[in-house]
Write a protein that holds these residues in place. Sequence first.
Motif, PDB file in Angstrom:
ATOM      1  N   GLU A 119      94.402-140.934 -82.700  1.00  0.00           N
ATOM      2  CA  GLU A 119      93.103-141.532 -83.430  1.00  0.00           C
ATOM      3  C   GLU A 119      91.692-141.120 -82.466  1.00  0.00           C
ATOM      4  O   GLU A 119      91.662-141.560 -81.418  1.00  0.00           O
ATOM      5  N   LEU A 120      90.817-140.253 -83.013  1.00  0.00           N
ATOM      6  CA  LEU A 120      89.570-140.166 -82.144  1.00  0.00           C
ATOM      7  C   LEU A 120      88.687-141.075 -82.168  1.00  0.00           C
ATOM      8  O   LEU A 120      88.711-141.943 -83.080  1.00  0.00           O
ATOM      9  N   HIS A 121      88.107-140.926 -81.068  1.00  0.00           N
ATOM     10  CA  HIS A 121      86.987-142.193 -80.854  1.00  0.00           C
ATOM     11  C   HIS A 121      87.488-143.589 -81.110  1.00  0.00           C
ATOM     12  O   HIS A 121      87.141-144.521 -81.892  1.00  0.00           O
ATOM     13  N   THR A 122      88.593-143.687 -80.353  1.00  0.00           N
ATOM     14  CA  THR A 122      89.476-144.903 -80.418  1.00  0.00           C
ATOM     15  C   THR A 122      90.035-145.434 -79.210  1.00  0.00           C
ATOM     16  O   THR A 122      90.316-144.792 -78.359  1.00  0.00           O
ATOM     17  N   ASP A 123      89.951-146.942 -79.169  1.00  0.00           N
ATOM     18  CA  ASP A 123      90.376-147.468 -77.777  1.00  0.00           C
ATOM     19  C   ASP A 123      91.165-148.608 -78.183  1.00  0.00           C
ATOM     20  O   ASP A 123      90.721-149.508 -78.571  1.00  0.00           O
ATOM     21  N   TYR A 124      92.650-148.484 -77.737  1.00  0.00           N
ATOM     22  CA  TYR A 124      93.412-149.568 -78.015  1.00  0.00           C
ATOM     23  C   TYR A 124      93.780-150.616 -76.795  1.00  0.00           C
ATOM     24  O   TYR A 124      93.606-150.024 -75.582  1.00  0.00           O
ATOM     25  N   ASP A 125      93.864-151.921 -76.966  1.00  0.00           N
ATOM     26  CA  ASP A 125      94.084-152.787 -76.013  1.00  0.00           C
ATOM     27  C   ASP A 125      95.568-152.841 -75.795  1.00  0.00           C
ATOM     28  O   ASP A 125      96.406-152.377 -76.669  1.00  0.00           O
ATOM     29  N   GLY A 126      96.034-153.533 -74.751  1.00  0.00           N
ATOM     30  CA  GLY A 126      97.279-153.670 -74.438  1.00  0.00           C
ATOM     31  C   GLY A 126      97.719-153.625 -72.773  1.00  0.00           C
ATOM     32  O   GLY A 126      96.609-153.497 -72.288  1.00  0.00           O
ATOM     33  N   ALA A 127      98.841-154.353 -72.593  1.00  0.00           N
ATOM     34  CA  ALA A 127      99.255-154.384 -71.101  1.00  0.00           C
ATOM     35  C   ALA A 127      99.637-152.926 -70.426  1.00  0.00           C
ATOM     36  O   ALA A 127     100.483-152.227 -71.148  1.00  0.00           O
ATOM     37  N   ALA A 128      98.860-152.732 -69.424  1.00  0.00           N
ATOM     38  CA  ALA A 128      99.091-151.257 -68.884  1.00  0.00           C
ATOM     39  C   ALA A 128     100.538-151.123 -68.222  1.00  0.00           C
ATOM     40  O   ALA A 128     100.945-152.196 -67.295  1.00  0.00           O
ATOM     41  N   VAL A 129     101.293-150.202 -68.793  1.00  0.00           N
ATOM     42  CA  VAL A 129     102.888-149.976 -68.077  1.00  0.00           C
ATOM     43  C   VAL A 129     102.570-148.892 -67.017  1.00  0.00           C
ATOM     44  O   VAL A 129     103.517-148.466 -66.180  1.00  0.00           O
ATOM     45  N   ARG A 130     101.513-148.151 -67.109  1.00  0.00           N
ATOM     46  CA  ARG A 130     101.170-147.099 -66.308  1.00  0.00           C
ATOM     47  C   ARG A 130      99.571-147.135 -65.944  1.00  0.00           C
ATOM     48  O   ARG A 130      98.887-146.838 -66.873  1.00  0.00           O
ATOM     49  N   TRP A 131      99.089-147.304 -64.625  1.00  0.00           N
ATOM     50  CA  TRP A 131      97.651-147.487 -64.504  1.00  0.00           C
ATOM     51  C   TRP A 131      96.998-146.202 -64.754  1.00  0.00           C
ATOM     52  O   TRP A 131      97.342-145.219 -63.812  1.00  0.00           O
ATOM     53  N   GLY A 132      96.131-145.985 -65.486  1.00  0.00           N
ATOM     54  CA  GLY A 132      95.554-144.749 -65.996  1.00  0.00           C
ATOM     55  C   GLY A 132      94.458-144.133 -64.678  1.00  0.00           C
ATOM     56  O   GLY A 132      94.138-142.842 -64.595  1.00  0.00           O
ATOM     57  N   LEU A 133      93.886-144.874 -63.834  1.00  0.00           N
ATOM     58  CA  LEU A 133      93.002-144.336 -62.705  1.00  0.00           C
ATOM     59  C   LEU A 133      93.711-143.516 -61.809  1.00  0.00           C
ATOM     60  O   LEU A 133      93.105-142.590 -61.299  1.00  0.00           O
ATOM     61  N   THR A 134      95.058-143.827 -61.544  1.00  0.00           N
ATOM     62  CA  THR A 134      95.974-142.754 -60.683  1.00  0.00           C
ATOM     63  C   THR A 134      96.938-141.892 -61.642  1.00  0.00           C
ATOM     64  O   THR A 134      97.631-141.095 -61.109  1.00  0.00           O
ATOM     65  N   HIS A 135      96.673-142.022 -63.115  1.00  0.00           N
ATOM     66  CA  HIS A 135      97.627-141.138 -63.777  1.00  0.00           C
ATOM     67  C   HIS A 135      96.800-140.173 -64.803  1.00  0.00           C
ATOM     68  O   HIS A 135      96.053-140.838 -65.632  1.00  0.00           O
ATOM     69  N   HIS A 136      96.724-139.204 -64.399  1.00  0.00           N
ATOM     70  CA  HIS A 136      96.122-137.932 -65.103  1.00  0.00           C
ATOM     71  C   HIS A 136      96.977-137.139 -65.821  1.00  0.00           C
ATOM     72  O   HIS A 136      98.146-136.660 -65.287  1.00  0.00           O
ATOM     73  N   LYS A 137      96.553-136.509 -66.862  1.00  0.00           N
ATOM     74  CA  LYS A 137      97.223-135.269 -67.707  1.00  0.00           C
ATOM     75  C   LYS A 137      96.312-134.249 -68.345  1.00  0.00           C
ATOM     76  O   LYS A 137      95.195-134.633 -68.445  1.00  0.00           O
ATOM     77  N   ASP A 138      96.878-133.093 -68.621  1.00  0.00           N
ATOM     78  CA  ASP A 138      96.127-132.132 -68.818  1.00  0.00           C
ATOM     79  C   ASP A 138      95.532-132.270 -70.328  1.00  0.00           C
ATOM     80  O   ASP A 138      94.405-131.546 -70.678  1.00  0.00           O
ATOM     81  N   SER A 139      96.248-132.702 -71.215  1.00  0.00           N
ATOM     82  CA  SER A 139      95.828-133.021 -72.545  1.00  0.00           C
ATOM     83  C   SER A 139      96.177-134.546 -73.166  1.00  0.00           C
ATOM     84  O   SER A 139      97.002-135.173 -72.835  1.00  0.00           O
ATOM     85  N   ALA A 140      95.760-134.513 -74.351  1.00  0.00           N
ATOM     86  CA  ALA A 140      96.044-135.787 -74.990  1.00  0.00           C
ATOM     87  C   ALA A 140      97.558-135.623 -75.545  1.00  0.00           C
ATOM     88  O   ALA A 140      98.206-136.722 -75.459  1.00  0.00           O
ATOM     89  N   ALA A 141      98.005-134.408 -75.978  1.00  0.00           N
ATOM     90  CA  ALA A 141      99.404-134.468 -76.132  1.00  0.00           C
ATOM     91  C   ALA A 141     100.358-134.786 -75.013  1.00  0.00           C
ATOM     92  O   ALA A 141     101.327-135.262 -75.152  1.00  0.00           O
ATOM     93  N   ASP A 142     100.067-134.198 -73.609  1.00  0.00           N
ATOM     94  CA  ASP A 142     100.848-134.522 -72.527  1.00  0.00           C
ATOM     95  C   ASP A 142     100.641-136.163 -72.232  1.00  0.00           C
ATOM     96  O   ASP A 142     101.715-136.595 -71.967  1.00  0.00           O
ATOM     97  N   CYS A 143      99.694-136.844 -72.794  1.00  0.00           N
ATOM     98  CA  CYS A 143      99.629-138.101 -72.488  1.00  0.00           C
ATOM     99  C   CYS A 143     100.532-138.952 -73.378  1.00  0.00           C
ATOM    100  O   CYS A 143     101.023-139.800 -73.073  1.00  0.00           O
ATOM    101  N   CYS A 144     100.372-138.459 -74.569  1.00  0.00           N
ATOM    102  CA  CYS A 144     101.354-139.183 -75.609  1.00  0.00           C
ATOM    103  C   CYS A 144     102.820-138.548 -75.242  1.00  0.00           C
ATOM    104  O   CYS A 144     103.509-139.692 -75.293  1.00  0.00           O
ATOM    105  N   GLN A 145     103.165-137.485 -74.889  1.00  0.00           N
ATOM    106  CA  GLN A 145     104.266-137.183 -74.420  1.00  0.00           C
ATOM    107  C   GLN A 145     104.971-137.934 -73.174  1.00  0.00           C
ATOM    108  O   GLN A 145     106.132-138.575 -73.112  1.00  0.00           O
ATOM    109  N   ALA A 146     103.914-138.517 -72.327  1.00  0.00           N
ATOM    110  CA  ALA A 146     104.450-139.331 -70.946  1.00  0.00           C
ATOM    111  C   ALA A 146     104.665-140.793 -71.631  1.00  0.00           C
ATOM    112  O   ALA A 146     105.538-141.431 -71.031  1.00  0.00           O
ATOM    113  N   CYS A 147     103.901-141.188 -72.705  1.00  0.00           N
ATOM    114  CA  CYS A 147     104.295-142.283 -73.423  1.00  0.00           C
ATOM    115  C   CYS A 147     105.833-142.411 -74.101  1.00  0.00           C
ATOM    116  O   CYS A 147     106.466-143.457 -73.771  1.00  0.00           O
TER     117      CYS A 147
END
Length: 332
Positions: free
Chosen positions: A225-253
Amino acid sequence: MARAEWGLQGRGKWVCSYKKTTLIICFLNIAVALYFLRSLYASLYIYSGNVSRNIVLYTPDQLQKMEESIRIRMTYKPTKLVKWVKKLENEFSREMDAVQFPQHLKQKITDEILQRLRSLNPDGADIELDISKEREAVESWRNEKLKEAKSALTDKTSNSTIPREEAGMLARALESDWAVLSEEIGLWVPFEVSNEEHDDEPEGEVELEEEVLPGRPVPSECHAELHTDYDGAAVRWGLTHHKDSAADCCQACLDHARNAKEGEKKCNVWVYCPSEFGCHSPDIYEHKHQECWLKFAEKPRLNFKDRYPESYRNSHPSAPLNVPWVSGVISA
């Protein structure tokens, strides 16, 4: 003898001519001075005569019209506008005072707030703190510090660690100038915003343009979902977790959910920052391009959707018009 007499006669003539010359020069100087004095007096007389002739005598009817004109101007004076301008000037003055707040005190306040927030998670685990707890922690610190500053001002026997010369500035900053100071130190106290219903957009508002996410296409099971920010408890801290694309981020999940051990929270929400300029968020961190947050929520809840509310942007001037994040909720 004849020569001597001739010399005396010649010298007498020279002395006589010298005296005459001196007298003539004196008379000339006096004449010039008198001429200039006369000219100056004449000019002053002419000026005074002109001034006296330029005096205008108004009739009672003309005076009445002038008074009426002044009364009309006062009636139509923009008093409300003047009040608003004075109010803005006062607010601007307060902001300037906050900006001039000493830098070492700003740094000290920042360090103490960060320390209070870290105390909520003493184990240092990569989990996302509850928004309400963060807000309560900051507000609790502020109230305690304000009380200590006021005590240092009023009670000379107080054991406060705040120097008396700094207590006044600190009390004012924490009480009346807290909003401005928060912006100065980069603190945005988060609050919950639910935008699950979106039928309240103003009429005639232009719809968000369809965007193409960089990188490979996002699989359908990611529910991006574009332009969307969901809440939740972090199981992986994003400040130190970068991915090349949204697809790669979803795959990591997806991978995290598949490989999670028994009893561990499985990722079912992913949040990605596709903007090269970073993504805005109402917390104290600077979120950069390609951040990938993996979260867990029993009932996923929206923080923001499509556009930030006008009330939110008024209190957060750095917030953009549109929510920059892209998010998705995957099946458990």
